[in-house]
Enzyme design. Structure first.
Site, PDB file in Angstrom:
ATOM      1  N   GLY A 152      64.015  78.140  31.469  1.00  0.00           N
ATOM      2  CA  GLY A 152      63.809  76.969  30.611  1.00  0.00           C
ATOM      3  C   GLY A 152      63.140  75.868  31.395  1.00  0.00           C
ATOM      4  O   GLY A 152      63.102  75.914  32.628  1.00  0.00           O
ATOM      5  N   CYS A 160      65.819  82.292  36.573  1.00  0.00           N
ATOM      6  CA  CYS A 160      65.098  81.049  36.811  1.00  0.00           C
ATOM      7  C   CYS A 160      65.996  79.841  36.514  1.00  0.00           C
ATOM      8  O   CYS A 160      66.963  79.623  37.226  1.00  0.00           O
ATOM      9  CB  CYS A 160      63.807  81.053  35.992  1.00  0.00           C
ATOM     10  SG  CYS A 160      62.650  79.838  36.578  1.00  0.00           S
ATOM     11  N   TYR A 161      65.749  79.116  35.432  1.00  0.00           N
ATOM     12  CA  TYR A 161      66.660  78.012  35.100  1.00  0.00           C
ATOM     13  C   TYR A 161      68.100  78.542  34.961  1.00  0.00           C
ATOM     14  O   TYR A 161      69.063  77.871  35.342  1.00  0.00           O
ATOM     15  CB  TYR A 161      66.219  77.318  33.803  1.00  0.00           C
ATOM     16  CG  TYR A 161      67.135  76.168  33.405  1.00  0.00           C
ATOM     17  CD1 TYR A 161      67.047  74.939  34.044  1.00  0.00           C
ATOM     18  CD2 TYR A 161      68.101  76.330  32.414  1.00  0.00           C
ATOM     19  CE1 TYR A 161      67.887  73.893  33.706  1.00  0.00           C
ATOM     20  CE2 TYR A 161      68.946  75.286  32.059  1.00  0.00           C
ATOM     21  CZ  TYR A 161      68.833  74.073  32.709  1.00  0.00           C
ATOM     22  OH  TYR A 161      69.670  73.042  32.378  1.00  0.00           O
ATOM     23  N   HIS A 189      61.082  85.868  37.067  1.00  0.00           N
ATOM     24  CA  HIS A 189      61.219  86.367  35.687  1.00  0.00           C
ATOM     25  C   HIS A 189      61.018  87.884  35.653  1.00  0.00           C
ATOM     26  O   HIS A 189      59.875  88.344  35.629  1.00  0.00           O
ATOM     27  CB  HIS A 189      60.179  85.691  34.790  1.00  0.00           C
ATOM     28  CG  HIS A 189      60.487  84.266  34.501  1.00  0.00           C
ATOM     29  ND1 HIS A 189      61.217  83.863  33.409  1.00  0.00           N
ATOM     30  CD2 HIS A 189      60.193  83.145  35.188  1.00  0.00           C
ATOM     31  CE1 HIS A 189      61.343  82.550  33.422  1.00  0.00           C
ATOM     32  NE2 HIS A 189      60.719  82.094  34.498  1.00  0.00           N
ATOM     33  N   GLU A 248      61.401  89.787  33.196  1.00  0.00           N
ATOM     34  CA  GLU A 248      60.999  90.264  31.864  1.00  0.00           C
ATOM     35  C   GLU A 248      59.490  90.327  31.666  1.00  0.00           C
ATOM     36  O   GLU A 248      59.022  90.926  30.714  1.00  0.00           O
ATOM     37  CB  GLU A 248      61.635  89.394  30.760  1.00  0.00           C
ATOM     38  CG  GLU A 248      61.249  87.922  30.772  1.00  0.00           C
ATOM     39  CD  GLU A 248      62.089  87.089  31.737  1.00  0.00           C
ATOM     40  OE1 GLU A 248      62.699  87.680  32.643  1.00  0.00           O
ATOM     41  OE2 GLU A 248      62.127  85.865  31.584  1.00  0.00           O
ATOM     42  N   GLY A 307      52.476  95.491  -0.098  1.00  0.00           N
ATOM     43  CA  GLY A 307      51.685  96.595   0.428  1.00  0.00           C
ATOM     44  C   GLY A 307      51.580  96.522   1.941  1.00  0.00           C
ATOM     45  O   GLY A 307      51.098  97.445   2.575  1.00  0.00           O
ATOM     46  N   GLY A 308      52.056  95.416   2.529  1.00  0.00           N
ATOM     47  CA  GLY A 308      52.101  95.302   3.988  1.00  0.00           C
ATOM     48  C   GLY A 308      53.248  96.150   4.536  1.00  0.00           C
ATOM     49  O   GLY A 308      54.100  96.622   3.777  1.00  0.00           O
ATOM     50  N   VAL A 309      53.237  96.334   5.852  1.00  0.00           N
ATOM     51  CA  VAL A 309      54.226  97.230   6.459  1.00  0.00           C
ATOM     52  C   VAL A 309      55.659  96.732   6.240  1.00  0.00           C
ATOM     53  O   VAL A 309      56.540  97.509   5.873  1.00  0.00           O
ATOM     54  CB  VAL A 309      53.969  97.362   7.982  1.00  0.00           C
ATOM     55  CG1 VAL A 309      54.992  98.270   8.623  1.00  0.00           C
ATOM     56  CG2 VAL A 309      52.580  97.898   8.221  1.00  0.00           C
ATOM     57  N   ASP A 310      55.883  95.434   6.420  1.00  0.00           N
ATOM     58  CA  ASP A 310      57.260  94.935   6.393  1.00  0.00           C
ATOM     59  C   ASP A 310      57.917  95.109   5.027  1.00  0.00           C
ATOM     60  O   ASP A 310      59.012  95.662   4.914  1.00  0.00           O
ATOM     61  CB  ASP A 310      57.308  93.456   6.807  1.00  0.00           C
ATOM     62  CG  ASP A 310      56.636  93.235   8.140  1.00  0.00           C
ATOM     63  OD1 ASP A 310      56.487  94.218   8.888  1.00  0.00           O
ATOM     64  OD2 ASP A 310      56.247  92.091   8.434  1.00  0.00           O
ATOM     65  N   SER A 311      57.241  94.631   3.987  1.00  0.00           N
ATOM     66  CA  SER A 311      57.887  94.737   2.671  1.00  0.00           C
ATOM     67  C   SER A 311      57.965  96.195   2.234  1.00  0.00           C
ATOM     68  O   SER A 311      58.896  96.597   1.532  1.00  0.00           O
ATOM     69  CB  SER A 311      57.166  93.875   1.621  1.00  0.00           C
ATOM     70  OG  SER A 311      55.870  94.341   1.373  1.00  0.00           O
ATOM     71  N   SER A 312      57.016  97.023   2.674  1.00  0.00           N
ATOM     72  CA  SER A 312      57.052  98.441   2.295  1.00  0.00           C
ATOM     73  C   SER A 312      58.242  99.148   2.930  1.00  0.00           C
ATOM     74  O   SER A 312      58.966  99.888   2.257  1.00  0.00           O
ATOM     75  CB  SER A 312      55.772  99.155   2.743  1.00  0.00           C
ATOM     76  OG  SER A 312      54.658  98.543   2.176  1.00  0.00           O
ATOM     77  N   LYS A 365      58.323  93.892  15.158  1.00  0.00           N
ATOM     78  CA  LYS A 365      57.315  94.592  14.359  1.00  0.00           C
ATOM     79  C   LYS A 365      57.205  96.082  14.725  1.00  0.00           C
ATOM     80  O   LYS A 365      57.169  96.942  13.852  1.00  0.00           O
ATOM     81  CB  LYS A 365      55.955  93.911  14.584  1.00  0.00           C
ATOM     82  CG  LYS A 365      54.863  94.425  13.696  1.00  0.00           C
ATOM     83  CD  LYS A 365      54.810  93.614  12.446  1.00  0.00           C
ATOM     84  CE  LYS A 365      53.682  94.002  11.540  1.00  0.00           C
ATOM     85  NZ  LYS A 365      53.726  93.228  10.300  1.00  0.00           N
TER      86      LYS A 365
END
Ligand code: XMP
Length: 518
Positions: free
Chosen positions: A57, A84-85, A175, A177, A229-234, A374
């Site tokens: 942070g 780190c922080y 870090h 990550e 029709g997008g991936v998420d809602s499908s 995603k």
């Protein structure tokens, strides 16, 4: 609530906190990020983490009101890793000392060398004597807390790696990550192994659990889902359908701003392949009528957003008595990020969503993807048997082609745009580039230019090709097509699409540009 062992990440506002979650998910460990303000001792007791990570942070531990974890973190009896922080916080809270940077500030690449004593957290490290790490700190630890020992040093960080192995407290100045700490993932792997995680957060387990939770939440009530029709809602729709069958009805609002063949693809897939009850709301006349003469990007977006909600509400009514609204909300959308700058950020674009609908319609939300990134949603889609061609699709914005048609929208322009876009995407697929590119599309420019074709003069629209690489759409770079590819594509578009006589390639990155034109 999940039944898996949980790891808690306390966020102190680092730019890269999400990457910690990413690394842990790759190890099949379930984790949640929560801002430090929210994590009280009572929260800790309820969350019952098997391990805690304190993020980096921008603050200084000795600044007034510096962000701190609750004291209970260190008396829970679970492993704690400070980054780190997070390291500085651990030292500060446990009796060590932190000082202001000046000469000891470090930013960027550094090399850590080990001390003679080994540490299980570092299994697999130091085979070549030293490890590259990524530092980003102004303050530094000047005295470690009682019980801690040093296990690694860098030229500017004598306490680069410290630990109290008996209490399983670990604290690093760098870090692990980020990509530039190449062995960082190994450090997380060792940490979760030491904490006793089984690594059982798999997509298969997730799917079964999600189905159980949806059934529990919904009971025998009806659910409606806005399908784009997008991936998420499908993926959300197919998952919910698997859980509750025909209690789910999807509403697909066709605003007349879709790509070539898009509506047919969505209808075939959901109605014919999955047998999901689907209302096809063809409202293109309404949308295109209201958008006539509108050229301001924000007015366009707001008009579409308003109409979308009205239309959705109207058709959802047909379902009768739905009590839940399903949405494909993802994890990055729900993470509460910590803002130190204060004040609202500038609105660049009013993004289109169905916000406000649940309250307006008195509906409760079903959001089965809230815990996923995603690419995890894509993995779940594969688990559910959605075809690869659907799962790997580039994102498509809610306002559709409206924002790829700067200036006034006309039916003629939309038709030209659809044709040009289809040729462009076909080219990208033929050259095997589709999966390398994050998003690609054509925009039709609000200018006509003079050209010569055959022996005649033409006066037609110019269009602009866009292709970007990105991780999350927040920043992006243009894709470096070869000149041959660009030449061939421009020729095909001009030859195959009537109405375009000039093709440009947009080489603006984001920032300063945005991905879409409007
Ligand atoms: P910009 O143009 O802001 O776009 O750089 C970033 C990403 O977001 C998509 N986008 C939207 N997606 N509703 C959406 O669902 C919207 O209103 C919207 N506007 C932009 C854009 O396609 C890109 O992937």
């Amino acid at each position: 609530m999940t039944q898996h062992d949980r790891l808690l990440i306390i966020d102190f506002g680092s730019q890269v906190t999400q990457l910690i979650a990413r690394r842990l998910r790759e190890l099949n460990v379930y984790c949640e990020i929560h801002p430090f303000q929210k994590v009280t001792d009572a929260f800790l007791a309820e969350f019952a983490p098997r391990a805690v990570i304190l993020s980096g942070g921008p603050a200084s531990v000795f600044a007034e009101g510096a962000p701190m974890p609750p004291a209970g973190v260190f008396t829970l009896g679970v492993p704690v890793l400070g980054i780190c922080y997070g390291q500085q916080v651990m030292m500060h809270c446990l009796g060590g000392k932190v000082e202001r940077g000046h000469k000891t500030a470090e930013f960027g690449r550094a090399y850590v060398t080990p001390e003679p004593e080994s540490l299980p957290l570092l299994a697999g490290w130091f085979a070549e004597g030293r490890e590259q790490v990524w530092m980003s700190h102004g303050d530094h630890v000047s005295a470690i807390a009682p019980g801690f020992r040093v296990f690694g040093t860098s030229p500017n960080a004598p306490f680069a790696i410290t630990a109290d192995p008996d209490r399983h407290f670990y604290a690093v100045q760098f870090h692990p990550e980020v990509h530039h700490t190449p062995k960082g993932a190994k450090l997380y792997e060792n940490f979760v192994r030491l904490a006793g995680f089984k690594g059982d957060w798999t997509m298969d387990a997730y799917r079964d659990e999600a189905i159980r939770k949806i059934r529990e939440q919904v009971g025998d009530a009806k659910v409606i889902c806005g399908l784009s029709g997008g991936v998420d809602s499908s993926v959300a729709a197919v998952l919910i359908h698997e859980a509750i069958g025909d209690q789910l009805t999807c509403v697909f609002v066709d605003h007349g701003l879709l790509r070539l063949g898009e509506a047919e693809q969505v209808l075939t897939m959901f109605r014919d392949t999955y047998n999901i009850p689907l209302i096809h709301a063809d409202e293109s006349e309404l949308f295109l009528g209201e958008l006539e003469g509108v050229s301001d990007p924000e007015v366009k977006r707001k008009t579409i957003g308003r109409l979308f909600i009205d239309v959705f509400q109207k058709h959802a009514h047909e379902v009768g008595g739905a009590r839940f609204l399903a949405q494909g909300t993802l994890y990055p959308d729900v993470i509460e990020s910590v803002s130190f700058s204060g004040g609202p950020s500038v609105t660049i674009k009013s993004h289109h969503n169905v916000g406000g609908l649940p309250e307006k319609m008195g509906l409760k939300l079903v959001e089965p993807l809230r815990e996923l990134f995603k690419d995890e949603v894509r993995a779940l889609g594969r688990e559910l048997g959605l075809p690869e061609s659907f799962i790997g699709r580039h994102p498509f914005p809610g306002p559709g082609l409206a924002i790829r048609c700067p200036g006034e929208i006309t039916r003629e322009k939309l038709e030209i745009l659809r044709q040009a876009d289809a040729v462009y995407i076909d080219q990208i697929r033929k050259h095997g580039l589709y999966d390398e590119i994050w998003q690609a599309f054509v925009a039709i420019l609000p200018v006509k230019t003079v050209g010569v074709m055959g022996d005649g003069r033409t006066y037609e629209f110019a269009c602009s090709l866009r292709a970007v690489t990105s991780v999350d759409g927040m920043t992006a770079d243009y894709y470096p097509f070869t000149h041959d590819f660009l030449g061939e594509t421009a020729t095909r578009i001009i030859n195959e699409v009537r109405g375009i006589n000039r093709v440009m390639y947009d080489i603006t990155s984001k920032p300063p540009g945005t991905i879409e034109m409007e």
